[in-house]
Design a protein around this motif. Structure first.
Motif, PDB file in Angstrom:
ATOM      1  N   CYS A  88      57.298  62.634  51.584  1.00 10.01           N
ATOM      2  CA  CYS A  88      55.540  61.351  50.976  1.00 10.01           C
ATOM      3  C   CYS A  88      54.527  62.700  50.371  1.00 10.01           C
ATOM      4  O   CYS A  88      53.394  62.134  49.313  1.00 10.01           O
ATOM      5  CB  CYS A  88      54.420  60.750  51.785  1.00 10.01           C
ATOM      6  SG  CYS A  88      55.679  59.412  51.732  1.00 10.01           S
ATOM      7  N   ASN A  89      54.217  63.856  50.836  1.00  8.94           N
ATOM      8  CA  ASN A  89      54.042  65.085  50.252  1.00  8.94           C
ATOM      9  C   ASN A  89      54.143  66.202  49.163  1.00  8.94           C
ATOM     10  O   ASN A  89      53.581  66.366  48.722  1.00  8.94           O
ATOM     11  CB  ASN A  89      53.766  66.063  50.983  1.00  8.94           C
ATOM     12  CG  ASN A  89      52.768  65.818  52.653  1.00  8.94           C
ATOM     13  OD1 ASN A  89      51.689  64.779  52.364  1.00  8.94           O
ATOM     14  ND2 ASN A  89      52.798  66.239  53.782  1.00  8.94           N
ATOM     15  N   SER A  90      55.548  65.554  48.945  1.00 10.56           N
ATOM     16  CA  SER A  90      55.567  65.762  47.429  1.00 10.56           C
ATOM     17  C   SER A  90      55.832  65.133  46.446  1.00 10.56           C
ATOM     18  O   SER A  90      57.105  65.275  45.464  1.00 10.56           O
ATOM     19  CB  SER A  90      57.331  66.469  48.029  1.00 10.56           C
ATOM     20  OG  SER A  90      57.873  65.625  47.899  1.00 10.56           O
ATOM     21  N   GLY A  91      55.253  63.684  46.098  1.00 10.26           N
ATOM     22  CA  GLY A  91      56.374  63.197  45.361  1.00 10.26           C
ATOM     23  C   GLY A  91      54.795  63.622  44.031  1.00 10.26           C
ATOM     24  O   GLY A  91      54.057  64.201  44.596  1.00 10.26           O
ATOM     25  N   ILE A  92      55.221  62.650  43.168  1.00 11.16           N
ATOM     26  CA  ILE A  92      54.372  63.189  41.619  1.00 11.16           C
ATOM     27  C   ILE A  92      53.110  62.322  41.556  1.00 11.16           C
ATOM     28  O   ILE A  92      54.557  60.887  41.671  1.00 11.16           O
ATOM     29  CB  ILE A  92      55.517  63.353  40.790  1.00 11.16           C
ATOM     30  CG1 ILE A  92      56.450  64.638  41.148  1.00 11.16           C
ATOM     31  CG2 ILE A  92      54.950  63.656  38.851  1.00 11.16           C
ATOM     32  CD1 ILE A  92      57.665  64.536  40.036  1.00 11.16           C
ATOM     33  N   GLY A  93      52.264  62.546  40.926  1.00 12.85           N
ATOM     34  CA  GLY A  93      51.279  61.504  40.622  1.00 12.85           C
ATOM     35  C   GLY A  93      50.393  61.911  40.026  1.00 12.85           C
ATOM     36  O   GLY A  93      50.101  62.958  39.344  1.00 12.85           O
ATOM     37  N   PRO A  94      48.955  61.322  39.327  1.00 14.87           N
ATOM     38  CA  PRO A  94      47.973  61.421  39.163  1.00 14.87           C
ATOM     39  C   PRO A  94      47.430  62.804  39.655  1.00 14.87           C
ATOM     40  O   PRO A  94      47.200  62.995  40.310  1.00 14.87           O
ATOM     41  CB  PRO A  94      47.485  60.428  38.028  1.00 14.87           C
ATOM     42  CG  PRO A  94      47.996  59.869  39.148  1.00 14.87           C
ATOM     43  CD  PRO A  94      48.993  59.721  40.118  1.00 14.87           C
ATOM     44  N   ASP A  95      46.989  63.661  38.345  1.00 10.63           N
ATOM     45  CA  ASP A  95      46.237  65.002  39.092  1.00 10.63           C
ATOM     46  C   ASP A  95      44.688  64.296  38.991  1.00 10.63           C
ATOM     47  O   ASP A  95      43.829  64.922  39.745  1.00 10.63           O
ATOM     48  CB  ASP A  95      46.694  65.961  38.090  1.00 10.63           C
ATOM     49  CG  ASP A  95      47.905  66.697  38.049  1.00 10.63           C
ATOM     50  OD1 ASP A  95      48.763  66.944  39.165  1.00 10.63           O
ATOM     51  OD2 ASP A  95      48.911  67.189  37.396  1.00 10.63           O
TER      52      ASP A  95
ATOM     53  N   ASP B 127      45.184  59.476  34.188  1.00  7.22           N
ATOM     54  CA  ASP B 127      46.949  59.371  33.246  1.00  7.22           C
ATOM     55  C   ASP B 127      46.339  57.784  33.733  1.00  7.22           C
ATOM     56  O   ASP B 127      45.353  56.730  34.423  1.00  7.22           O
ATOM     57  CB  ASP B 127      47.129  59.981  34.668  1.00  7.22           C
ATOM     58  CG  ASP B 127      48.644  59.741  34.805  1.00  7.22           C
ATOM     59  OD1 ASP B 127      49.016  59.073  34.940  1.00  7.22           O
ATOM     60  OD2 ASP B 127      49.283  60.834  34.301  1.00  7.22           O
TER      61      ASP B 127
ATOM     62  N   ARG C 285      48.204  55.759  35.062  1.00  6.95           N
ATOM     63  CA  ARG C 285      48.988  55.538  36.667  1.00  6.95           C
ATOM     64  C   ARG C 285      46.988  55.292  37.915  1.00  6.95           C
ATOM     65  O   ARG C 285      47.545  54.790  38.610  1.00  6.95           O
ATOM     66  CB  ARG C 285      49.698  56.153  37.334  1.00  6.95           C
ATOM     67  CG  ARG C 285      51.501  56.511  36.698  1.00  6.95           C
ATOM     68  CD  ARG C 285      52.600  57.493  37.047  1.00  6.95           C
ATOM     69  NE  ARG C 285      51.897  58.052  36.226  1.00  6.95           N
ATOM     70  CZ  ARG C 285      52.470  59.592  36.937  1.00  6.95           C
ATOM     71  NH1 ARG C 285      52.963  59.697  37.851  1.00  6.95           N
ATOM     72  NH2 ARG C 285      52.089  60.921  36.099  1.00  6.95           N
TER      73      ARG C 285
END
Length: 91
Positions: free
Chosen positions: A22-29, A52, A54
């Protein structure tokens, strides 16, 4: 007794693996959650970019000449004016 220890060890291992994934997920900055409520002077803005797709809320980030990033609602007329002014000054 041994089966309960093995079961607890499996549950702990699963929890640790899940937290790492979960901590290494790619999401909007950059996302906007509370846009800036007041008008800004367009002479203070050097550039802008949009958040973004998302993100939960559409937003624009205005960057001031001293480097501050300010989140605003891109649908407001004064924000559209600032973005047009920045676009014209970059040509």
């Amino acid at each position: 007794m041994r089966t309960t220890h093995i079961l607890l060890l499996c549950i702990l291992g699963n929890a640790l693996i899940a937290s790492v994934i979960c901590n290494s997920g790619i999401g909007p900055d950059d996302c906007c959650f509370t846009p800036y409520p007041r008008r800004l002077n367009k002479k203070l803005i050097s550039s802008y970019y949009f958040t973004d797709h998302r993100c939960p809320m559409a937003g624009a980030i205005l960057i001031t000449k001293n480097g501050r990033h300010i989140c605003v609602d891109p649908g407001l007329p004064w924000v559209v004016n600032i973005m047009k002014s920045v676009d014209q000054s970059t040509f």
